[in-house]
Scaffold this active site. Structure first.
Site, mmCIF file in Angstrom:
data_model
loop_
_atom_site.group_PDB
_atom_site.id
_atom_site.type_symbol
_atom_site.label_atom_id
_atom_site.label_comp_id
_atom_site.label_asym_id
_atom_site.label_seq_id
_atom_site.Cartn_x
_atom_site.Cartn_y
_atom_site.Cartn_z
ATOM 1 N N GLY A 59 -5.061 -60.916 -1.520
ATOM 2 C CA GLY A 59 -4.297 -62.048 -0.998
ATOM 3 C C GLY A 59 -4.531 -63.353 -1.712
ATOM 4 C CG ASP A 88 -8.408 -68.734 -19.870
ATOM 5 O OD1 ASP A 88 -7.465 -69.255 -20.489
ATOM 6 O OD2 ASP A 88 -9.265 -68.014 -20.414
ATOM 7 C CG HIS A 89 -9.280 -72.698 -21.743
ATOM 8 N ND1 HIS A 89 -10.496 -73.062 -22.278
ATOM 9 C CD2 HIS A 89 -9.204 -71.353 -21.841
ATOM 10 C CE1 HIS A 89 -11.127 -71.980 -22.698
ATOM 11 N NE2 HIS A 89 -10.362 -70.921 -22.445
ATOM 12 C CG HIS A 151 -7.268 -68.993 -29.019
ATOM 13 N ND1 HIS A 151 -7.876 -67.766 -28.901
ATOM 14 C CD2 HIS A 151 -6.971 -69.376 -27.737
ATOM 15 C CE1 HIS A 151 -7.956 -67.442 -27.633
ATOM 16 N NE2 HIS A 151 -7.398 -68.383 -26.904
ATOM 17 C CG ASP A 205 -14.609 -67.391 -27.441
ATOM 18 O OD1 ASP A 205 -14.921 -66.788 -26.403
ATOM 19 O OD2 ASP A 205 -13.545 -67.189 -28.062
ATOM 20 C CB ALA A 242 4.390 -67.489 -20.058
ATOM 21 C CB SER A 243 0.520 -69.666 -23.173
ATOM 22 O OG SER A 243 -0.454 -68.663 -22.952
ATOM 23 C CG HIS A 376 -11.307 -64.408 -27.459
ATOM 24 N ND1 HIS A 376 -11.596 -65.641 -26.912
ATOM 25 C CD2 HIS A 376 -10.266 -63.909 -26.728
ATOM 26 C CE1 HIS A 376 -10.795 -65.871 -25.888
ATOM 27 N NE2 HIS A 376 -9.977 -64.841 -25.760
#
EC number: 3.1.-.-
Length: 560
Positions: A59, A88-89, A151, A205, A242-243, A376
């Site tokens: 949920g 995530d950034h 990246h 990283d 989407a990025s 990465h």
């Protein structure tokens, strides 16, 4: 090697000429990256991302960094610097701005372009400073120098953070693709120059630190994409983040070569690709991309690009797999999952693959074709990076524990002593001064769940209840007792969901409940709460011993 310790105290007041670093997310996990740097009472934040929930968090829509450390220090924040435009950034920026709306946001052109619509949707605005590689920006007591890194999204930047306490180099997410689509390689010359000047702490990283060798170049997936599109007799559906502008560029190129049109599906894909095209990061041949509502005009000569590569339930691909989308797939269609499989999403992704296969579609994914490469750096690249920078200390970031440990081992292989490699978890504070980086304490730092419109209201206890309901079902027991005599006048009435359809199953335990309540009343128990616990214990023991189940039990004792 320093290790986090559960008994660490709250850190002491920061000493003069000392820089403090604390991650509020991104250590020990893949996602919600956010690190706070403090010097002379002022704060700089690097990244502010979200974490996507796993199967054990039913949920939940998103998981945020824990901002509670900043709650009383919002006015001390100088700025947020965003290394690149992945969720995530950047995904948690609007949630942080709810606490203070005028925090300055610093990032590259594309990164800020991806953040702006998020703020606009929430009717927010914040001052933004666009920067580029090589630029130096003074932010309070921090001097920032931005460095090009390669990246899986264009316009990614590493940052050198300079203070009198020392120099920090933060890679963000990066790899060392020698032939990237946009020609922008990770700037190792600047890394080397910063290393010669002295890097006191290197935040690196860790995502692929346990992968040997070098990460494959993005362009190397083109033959597999081209083949998948060219050989498909009917429609092609390709899913990606989407990025992922570079990946979409390759799909556009392959579609054009196969004489197919392309349509974007889903709001975020349409918005991001329009932004990337307008800013010149995506090269779209004239007439190649058509509006989604016109795709029937092109029959099978179409490639549809959508989101949902991680099996997200509301994303287009999951809905297609559920037969709950106007796009239907079948025999002759090909679906390409051109993305990585984020740990924790395996069940959801394989469920989607199974459903698409059941419909007759041919599913191409990383497991059966090279349609994805990582963004990465692998172990070989990280080792090279350590040799170039020669940092005094290293803090592995962005990864689960196995990734951070592997990265720490690489740092030591490069010549760093164990004492100069810090492995920390979210909430652990690290103080940097005089060329040393030492753990100085810990602050409370947990998960903050976004659940619909609520933020931070769902607790671990709530999630536990959801898991029990989902896995074990629930049983309710209603008993009415006489308030004067304590005798049962109605019930026990037992109802269950997700446990059994056989109502007679509970006949055996009703007598046990009646006996337990009578004994409790005779023993001086009174009050509906105490008697409810007697009911809970009785039926809980029965269901555990007889059926080896642990459903949620809701007892209700009513006095009349």
């Amino acid at each position: 090697m320093n290790h986090p310790h559960p008994g660490l105290p709250y850190p002491a007041k920061l000493a003069k000429k000392t820089l403090r670093i604390v991650a509020l997310g991104g250590l020990g996990e893949i996602g919600r990256n956010m690190t706070v740097f403090e010097y002379e009472g002022r704060l700089l934040i690097v990244d502010c991302g979200v974490l996507f929930p796993g199967d054990d968090q039913p949920g939940i829509d998103l998981i945020l960094p824990d901002f509670s450390y900043l709650k009383d220090r919002m006015n001390d924040i100088e700025a947020i610097f965003l290394t690149h435009g992945h969720e995530d950034h950047i995904g948690a920026v609007p949630y942080l701005l709810r606490e203070r709306s005028d925090i300055r946001i610093i990032g590259s052109q594309l990164t800020l372009a991806f953040v702006a619509p998020k703020l606009k949707e929430r009717r927010m605005s914040a001052p933004m400073t666009q920067v580029k590689a090589g630029q130096i920006e003074k932010v309070g007591p921090f001097t920032l120098e931005f460095v090009t890194v390669n990246h899986s999204i264009p316009d990614s930047l590493a940052v050198a953070i300079k203070t009198p306490a020392g120099v920090i180099l933060h890679t963000g997410d990066f790899k060392m693709d020698k032939m990237p689509l946009d020609g922008k390689v990770t700037d190792l010359e600047t890394f080397a120059r910063l290393g010669k000047e002295g890097v006191d702490l290197f935040l690196v990283d860790s995502t692929n630190a346990d992968v040997p060798g070098l990460t494959v170049a993005e362009k190397d997936i083109y033959p597999a994409l081209k083949e998948a599109i060219a050989k498909t007799p009917r429609r092609v559906v390709i899913t990606s983040f989407a990025s992922h502008v570079h990946r979409i560029q390759q799909v556009l190129n392959a579609a054009q070569e196969a004489n197919r049109k392309v349509a974007y599906v889903g709001r975020s894909m349409i918005r991001n690709m329009k932004l990337a095209e307008d800013l010149g990061y995506l090269k779209v041949p004239t007439g190649l991309v058509v509006d989604y509502k016109d795709i029937d005009s092109f029959g099978d000569k179409i490639v549809l690009i959508c989101t949902g590569s991680q099996g997200e339930p509301l994303a287009a691909l999951s809905r297609i797999a559920n037969g709950d989308h106007e796009i239907m797939v079948g025999k002759g269609d090909t679906v390409v999952l051109a993305s990585s499989l984020i740990p924790g999403n395996e069940k959801s992704v394989y469920r989607v693959i199974n459903e698409l296969t059941r419909f007759g579609a041919h599913v191409v994914h990383k497991g059966n074709a090279m349609v994805h490469v990582s963004g990465h750096a692998s172990a070989g690249e990280l080792l090279h990076c350590y040799e170039v920078v020669k940092p005094k200390n290293v803090l592995p970031v962005h990864g689960e524990w196995r990734h951070m440990r592997a990265n720490a081992d690489l740092a030591m292989q490069s010549g760093l002593s164990e004492h100069n490699v810090v492995i920390a978890e979210n909430g652990i504070t690290i103080d940097v001064a005089d060329g040393h980086a030492d753990i100085s304490g810990s602050i409370p730092c947990g998960y903050v769940y976004v659940d619909g419109q609520s933020v931070g209201e769902i607790t671990e206890s709530s999630l536990k209840d959801r898991r029990i309901l989902g896995d074990e079902g629930f049983i309710s027991v209603v008993v009415v007792i006489d308030s004067q005599s304590g005798k049962i006048v109605a019930g026990p009435d037992i109802h269950a969901r997700g446990f059994t359809e056989d109502k007679t199953l509970f006949d055996d335990v009703k007598g046990d409940i009646e006996k337990a309540l009578s004994k409790a009343v005779a023993g001086g128990f009174n009050g509906t709460h105490q008697l409810s616990q007697v009911v809970r214990k009785t039926i809980g023991s029965w269901v555990g011993e007889e059926h080896r189940r642990k459903p949620m039990i809701i007892p209700l004792v009513v006095e009349v």
